[in-house]
Design a protein around this motif. Sequence first.
Motif, PDB file in Angstrom:
ATOM      1  N   LEU A  66      61.256  20.887 -14.232  1.00  0.00           N
ATOM      2  CA  LEU A  66      61.282  19.975 -13.087  1.00  0.00           C
ATOM      3  C   LEU A  66      60.004  19.140 -13.026  1.00  0.00           C
ATOM      4  N   ILE A  67      60.075  17.917 -13.557  1.00  0.00           N
ATOM      5  CA  ILE A  67      58.894  17.056 -13.603  1.00  0.00           C
ATOM      6  C   ILE A  67      58.387  16.743 -12.195  1.00  0.00           C
ATOM      7  N   ALA A  86      49.322  18.842 -15.999  1.00  0.00           N
ATOM      8  CA  ALA A  86      50.730  18.928 -16.398  1.00  0.00           C
ATOM      9  C   ALA A  86      50.970  18.135 -17.677  1.00  0.00           C
ATOM     10  N   ILE A  87      51.866  18.636 -18.509  1.00  0.00           N
ATOM     11  CA  ILE A  87      52.274  17.957 -19.746  1.00  0.00           C
ATOM     12  C   ILE A  87      53.798  18.011 -19.818  1.00  0.00           C
ATOM     13  N   TYR A  88      54.426  16.873 -20.115  1.00  0.00           N
ATOM     14  CA  TYR A  88      55.880  16.814 -20.175  1.00  0.00           C
ATOM     15  C   TYR A  88      56.298  15.688 -21.111  1.00  0.00           C
ATOM     16  N   SER A  89      57.582  15.582 -21.384  1.00  0.00           N
ATOM     17  CA  SER A  89      58.089  14.562 -22.298  1.00  0.00           C
ATOM     18  C   SER A  89      57.792  13.161 -21.759  1.00  0.00           C
ATOM     19  N   TYR A 112      50.870  23.115 -16.354  1.00  0.00           N
ATOM     20  CA  TYR A 112      52.319  23.016 -16.219  1.00  0.00           C
ATOM     21  C   TYR A 112      52.880  22.307 -17.454  1.00  0.00           C
ATOM     22  N   LEU A 113      53.938  22.887 -18.022  1.00  0.00           N
ATOM     23  CA  LEU A 113      54.538  22.349 -19.243  1.00  0.00           C
ATOM     24  C   LEU A 113      56.049  22.284 -19.116  1.00  0.00           C
TER      25      LEU A 113
END
Length: 632
Positions: A66-67, A86-89, A112-113
């Motif tokens: 959940l971004i 946080a790191i996300y696509s 957060y990933l």
Amino acid sequence: MAYPFKEILQRFWGYTSFRDLQEDIIESVYLKKDTLGLMPTGGGKSITFQVPALAMDGICIVVTPLIALMKDQVHNLLKKGIKAAAIYSGMRREEIAITLDNCIYGNYKFLYLSPERLETELFLSKLAHLNVSFITVDEAHCISQWGYDFRPSYLNVGNIRKLKPNCPVLALTATATLLVVDDIQEKLGFSKKNVFRKSFKRENLAYKVEYSENKFNRLVELLVQHSGSGIVYVRNRKMTKELAEFLTRNEIPASFYHAGLDSFVKDKRQKAWTENKSRIMVSTNAFGMGIDKPDVRIVVHFDIPDSPEAYFQEAGRAGRDGEPATALLLYSKTDVSNLKKSFTNAFPEKRFIRTVYHHLMNYLQVAIEDGIGRTFDFELGKFCKAFALNVVQANNALNILERSGLIQNTDTRENNSRLYFLAGKEELFGFQNQRQEYEELIKTILRSYSGLFSSYVYISEQTIAGRTGLSNEQVYQYLVNLDKAGLVKYIPQKKTPTITLLKDRVPENIITISKSIYEEQQERMKRRVDAMLYYISSDIICRSQILLAYFGEKKSKPCKICDICTSNGQQKDLSGSIRKAVLDKLNRTGSTNINELIRDLTYDKEKSMEVIRFMADNGDILLEDKQIKINS
């Protein structure tokens, strides 16, 4: 042994005591035990990992899909003076590298990933240098193929455990059947089973189901009858606007919300609803995660959800303050047929799925044995138009390709713009003196956001514009100019979703769509759809009992507040009478044939069969080869 948990809770959150189960879960993690926490929506899951992380040495890795929730929790932690990232696509490699270095050297407490980040070469190379206290797996049901929202990327968590064997895991979920509970622990490699479970029963929440062929007008009547704040869930984005406007015209103040809205608009509407300036929020299922509004008096589902898990989680956002609240499902004949149709559409033929993959690779201009790790802007509508594909079926084909580990389909509209200051404060001060028109902008940004000199920070151009008096376009252009001057790194919000290739392109005729991804998932979805249809069609079994039995709570009592329990007494008495007659018969005979039992009962056959089926599901009786006996 005295633990510092309550001191941390009061210092950072202002609470003097924990809710049920929170402290037990915290202590278990603190003692480095693999732990699974089952807590209903609104049970305070985030506290169970944030408190022990602050009490332990090192950084807590939080895995979540959940971004929006990542952004919200990182923002709130930073406001408390707690270092979090946080790191996300969709993030650039440079951003990710800076963030990971900050976590290694900057005394950060939370990283957060998104789950697909766990297998990237960059993350794995940095992981060895991270002092990890424990790993939190949020929405842990996503790791189970038996769950309603299985995501293959979650299986990467098990691989991370091998690299950090001494780090315990905390798995958290609000909805899981008994089968999923066991599967979560197996997939995450628990050293031994360790589950903290809070009953899913909501004493204050009245579940109701109502049939109507004029749902718009009926909804108005229901919302007039139920005062206070509310949420109305619908299936598609277009309907959110139409229904909100209809309610407003009928003197019920309403707003609407879906994932496609601009982040500034979403934040503004959510804030107005939270502060009771807007009474009703009409939304897709994009609304609710991380929402902490305790006084929601009614949640209405305007369409039938496709699983009891989704329904239970969304309905559970009502009445978190413990005061009486209502969860109402409003449906029509068309809704029933649409639900059955959605099940059929969710699993297009495998030949069609392979065709979609072929078209996708050509659309993205990717050659055979190429493409792994590349991310492309992608608009589903344009893609479908280019190849004359049905949008719904094509989207579901992409979902299956994603579950097969070939692609990742990301809606980057959740991503705010990001900003990182390269120049120091003295250099910025000198620039402001030379270019006075930038002075107010830079000062406002520095007042509004922290951490700009150490990592990328989410920003809102609309917020900055509102505080400076500049237009949105001026803020954007000034930031672009600052980026070109080498003073900042500015990444504007992208409005286009993306496709990331998780593997090199292969010839479509050799794509394997496994039984576990297709046939088994198809069967599980059918069971969930059937469970929802049973829930809405039952007219003699307590609604709460049906839901609790689905989640494994077999011995629950009637709630006494749902529409079945509070009917004129005839239906409730009928259910109790049939149950008593069945048990009396079995106590006399020991066991009997189901057909003989139903023939001997003096009640309606269909209703008798429904009660018997529920008694079997609830563990009161055993039903094998048409023979029934008491479950002793």
